[in-house]
Scaffold this motif. Structure first.
Motif, PDB file in Angstrom:
ATOM      1  N   VAL A 126       0.856  -1.186   0.000  1.00 45.56           N
ATOM      2  CA  VAL A 126       0.000   0.000   0.000  1.00 45.56           C
ATOM      3  C   VAL A 126       0.892   1.235   0.000  1.00 45.56           C
ATOM      4  O   VAL A 126       1.994   1.213   0.533  1.00 45.56           O
ATOM      5  CB  VAL A 126      -0.957   0.040   1.225  1.00 45.56           C
ATOM      6  N   ALA A 127       0.413   2.313  -0.613  1.00 45.85           N
ATOM      7  CA  ALA A 127       1.194   3.557  -0.659  1.00 45.85           C
ATOM      8  C   ALA A 127       1.258   4.215   0.710  1.00 45.85           C
ATOM      9  O   ALA A 127       2.285   4.769   1.100  1.00 45.85           O
ATOM     10  CB  ALA A 127       0.601   4.510  -1.684  1.00 45.85           C
ATOM     11  N   ARG A 128       0.128   4.186   1.432  1.00 48.09           N
ATOM     12  CA  ARG A 128       0.070   4.784   2.771  1.00 48.09           C
ATOM     13  C   ARG A 128      -0.990   4.043   3.572  1.00 48.09           C
ATOM     14  O   ARG A 128      -2.113   3.869   3.115  1.00 48.09           O
ATOM     15  CB  ARG A 128      -0.276   6.258   2.671  1.00 48.09           C
ATOM     16  N   CYS A 129      -0.625   3.606   4.761  1.00 50.54           N
ATOM     17  CA  CYS A 129      -1.563   2.841   5.580  1.00 50.54           C
ATOM     18  C   CYS A 129      -2.202   3.733   6.640  1.00 50.54           C
ATOM     19  O   CYS A 129      -1.754   4.854   6.863  1.00 50.54           O
ATOM     20  CB  CYS A 129      -0.856   1.647   6.215  1.00 50.54           C
ATOM     21  N   PRO A 130      -3.222   3.237   7.335  1.00 53.06           N
ATOM     22  CA  PRO A 130      -3.899   4.037   8.356  1.00 53.06           C
ATOM     23  C   PRO A 130      -3.021   4.397   9.551  1.00 53.06           C
ATOM     24  O   PRO A 130      -3.332   5.318  10.297  1.00 53.06           O
ATOM     25  CB  PRO A 130      -5.053   3.137   8.819  1.00 53.06           C
ATOM     26  N   GLN A 131      -1.899   3.702   9.742  1.00 49.46           N
ATOM     27  CA  GLN A 131      -1.023   3.968  10.883  1.00 49.46           C
ATOM     28  C   GLN A 131      -0.018   5.089  10.630  1.00 49.46           C
ATOM     29  O   GLN A 131       0.660   5.533  11.547  1.00 49.46           O
ATOM     30  CB  GLN A 131      -0.260   2.702  11.261  1.00 49.46           C
ATOM     31  N   CYS A 132       0.117   5.554   9.397  1.00 50.83           N
ATOM     32  CA  CYS A 132       1.123   6.562   9.047  1.00 50.83           C
ATOM     33  C   CYS A 132       0.741   7.958   9.531  1.00 50.83           C
ATOM     34  O   CYS A 132      -0.319   8.466   9.165  1.00 50.83           O
ATOM     35  CB  CYS A 132       1.294   6.653   7.530  1.00 50.83           C
ATOM     36  N   PRO A 133       1.621   8.593  10.301  1.00 53.15           N
ATOM     37  CA  PRO A 133       1.396  10.011  10.599  1.00 53.15           C
ATOM     38  C   PRO A 133       1.521  10.827   9.312  1.00 53.15           C
ATOM     39  O   PRO A 133       2.320  10.495   8.440  1.00 53.15           O
ATOM     40  CB  PRO A 133       2.526  10.362  11.570  1.00 53.15           C
ATOM     41  N   ALA A 134       0.748  11.888   9.192  1.00 55.31           N
ATOM     42  CA  ALA A 134       0.725  12.684   7.964  1.00 55.31           C
ATOM     43  C   ALA A 134       2.099  13.227   7.584  1.00 55.31           C
ATOM     44  O   ALA A 134       2.445  13.290   6.411  1.00 55.31           O
ATOM     45  CB  ALA A 134      -0.274  13.830   8.114  1.00 55.31           C
ATOM     46  N   GLN A 135       2.916  13.622   8.567  1.00 52.49           N
ATOM     47  CA  GLN A 135       4.210  14.234   8.267  1.00 52.49           C
ATOM     48  C   GLN A 135       5.311  13.213   7.955  1.00 52.49           C
ATOM     49  O   GLN A 135       6.400  13.588   7.549  1.00 52.49           O
ATOM     50  CB  GLN A 135       4.657  15.154   9.417  1.00 52.49           C
ATOM     51  N   LEU A 136       5.032  11.928   8.112  1.00 51.45           N
ATOM     52  CA  LEU A 136       6.043  10.903   7.873  1.00 51.45           C
ATOM     53  C   LEU A 136       6.303  10.726   6.387  1.00 51.45           C
ATOM     54  O   LEU A 136       5.366  10.567   5.605  1.00 51.45           O
ATOM     55  CB  LEU A 136       5.578   9.566   8.478  1.00 51.45           C
ATOM     56  N   ARG A 137       7.576  10.775   6.006  1.00 49.20           N
ATOM     57  CA  ARG A 137       7.932  10.592   4.597  1.00 49.20           C
ATOM     58  C   ARG A 137       8.302   9.152   4.306  1.00 49.20           C
ATOM     59  O   ARG A 137       7.812   8.536   3.377  1.00 49.20           O
ATOM     60  CB  ARG A 137       9.084  11.522   4.227  1.00 49.20           C
ATOM     61  N   SER A 138       9.232   8.591   5.122  1.00 48.16           N
ATOM     62  CA  SER A 138       9.661   7.221   4.870  1.00 48.16           C
ATOM     63  C   SER A 138      10.425   6.663   6.070  1.00 48.16           C
ATOM     64  O   SER A 138      11.309   7.331   6.603  1.00 48.16           O
ATOM     65  CB  SER A 138      10.570   7.182   3.635  1.00 48.16           C
ATOM     66  N   VAL A 139      10.070   5.457   6.471  1.00 52.76           N
ATOM     67  CA  VAL A 139      10.762   4.740   7.539  1.00 52.76           C
ATOM     68  C   VAL A 139      10.864   3.281   7.119  1.00 52.76           C
ATOM     69  O   VAL A 139       9.938   2.745   6.516  1.00 52.76           O
ATOM     70  CB  VAL A 139       9.974   4.825   8.880  1.00 52.76           C
ATOM     71  N   ARG A 140      11.985   2.656   7.428  1.00 51.93           N
ATOM     72  CA  ARG A 140      12.164   1.244   7.113  1.00 51.93           C
ATOM     73  C   ARG A 140      12.823   0.534   8.286  1.00 51.93           C
ATOM     74  O   ARG A 140      13.578   1.129   9.038  1.00 51.93           O
ATOM     75  CB  ARG A 140      13.050   1.046   5.876  1.00 51.93           C
ATOM     76  N   HIS A 141      12.529  -0.742   8.429  1.00 58.89           N
ATOM     77  CA  HIS A 141      13.235  -1.578   9.390  1.00 58.89           C
ATOM     78  C   HIS A 141      13.478  -2.934   8.742  1.00 58.89           C
ATOM     79  O   HIS A 141      12.741  -3.358   7.858  1.00 58.89           O
ATOM     80  CB  HIS A 141      12.492  -1.684  10.722  1.00 58.89           C
ATOM     81  N   ALA A 142      14.549  -3.590   9.181  1.00 63.74           N
ATOM     82  CA  ALA A 142      14.965  -4.849   8.554  1.00 63.74           C
ATOM     83  C   ALA A 142      14.348  -6.075   9.211  1.00 63.74           C
ATOM     84  O   ALA A 142      14.090  -7.072   8.544  1.00 63.74           O
ATOM     85  CB  ALA A 142      16.491  -4.956   8.591  1.00 63.74           C
ATOM     86  N   VAL A 143      14.143  -6.001  10.534  1.00 64.35           N
ATOM     87  CA  VAL A 143      13.617  -7.144  11.277  1.00 64.35           C
ATOM     88  C   VAL A 143      12.608  -6.657  12.321  1.00 64.35           C
ATOM     89  O   VAL A 143      12.639  -5.504  12.729  1.00 64.35           O
ATOM     90  CB  VAL A 143      14.737  -7.946  11.989  1.00 64.35           C
ATOM     91  N   GLU A 144      11.734  -7.569  12.732  1.00 57.93           N
ATOM     92  CA  GLU A 144      10.807  -7.268  13.833  1.00 57.93           C
ATOM     93  C   GLU A 144      11.596  -7.287  15.138  1.00 57.93           C
ATOM     94  O   GLU A 144      12.519  -8.081  15.310  1.00 57.93           O
ATOM     95  CB  GLU A 144       9.687  -8.302  13.888  1.00 57.93           C
TER      96      GLU A 144
END
Length: 158
Positions: free
Chosen positions: A66-84
């Motif tokens: 999905v391009a943007r999910c319901p959990q994304c804050p409006a000001q967030l541009r991009s965040v990534r993580h490799a593992v849980e």
């Protein structure tokens, strides 16, 4: 605390002293204590790696892209993580932050580089508060960012 000294000796001493340090303070897995590597093969396989599917903005692992999910804050541009963050991944972070095993930062950097496409721009580690910085003597986020930077070539700022 013996493991912390052992890793420090291994990282800054010539090879003959590293071999001696390995005899006195053998390397063991930070997650399960199995002798051998910093992260044993079993614990490495147990890491809950994040796949490519999910939210393009926050990286949440949804079953569909999905391009943007319901959990994304409006000001967030991009965040990534490799593992849980559980199991061996949690133990890796704890070994870096609390046992001060700085070699874990390189291992975490490798995990990030293998899981996340290289972004354009700079890497900005989250700043540690002054009390934690004094207590640990380093910012673990900066160590990880520098380990990633060595492979990606991105500048680390902050």
């Amino acid at each position: 605390m013996g493991e912390c000294r052992a890793y420090a000796v291994r990282q800054c001493c010539p090879m003959p002293l590293r071999a001696l340090a390995e005899i006195i303070f053998p390397t063991s897995c930070v997650a399960c204590a199995l002798p051998g590597r910093l992260l044993c093969e079993v614990c490495d396989r147990a890491l809950d790696r994040i796949g490519p599917v999910g939210c393009e903005r926050c990286g949440h692992p949804w079953p569909l892209a999905v391009a943007r999910c319901p959990q994304c804050p409006a000001q967030l541009r991009s965040v990534r993580h490799a593992v849980e963050y559980h199991g061996p991944a949690r133990e890796l972070i704890r070994a870096l932050k609390f046992a001060q095993i700085r070699a874990v930062a390189d291992l975490l950097g490798d995990l990030i580089v293998s899981a996340i496409p290289r972004p354009a721009g700079v890497l900005v580690p989250v700043a540690a508060c002054d009390a934690r910085l004094r207590e640990r003597g380093f910012n673990q986020a900066e160590l990880i960012a520098r380990a990633v930077s060595e492979q990606w070539g991105n500048e680390v700022v902050g």
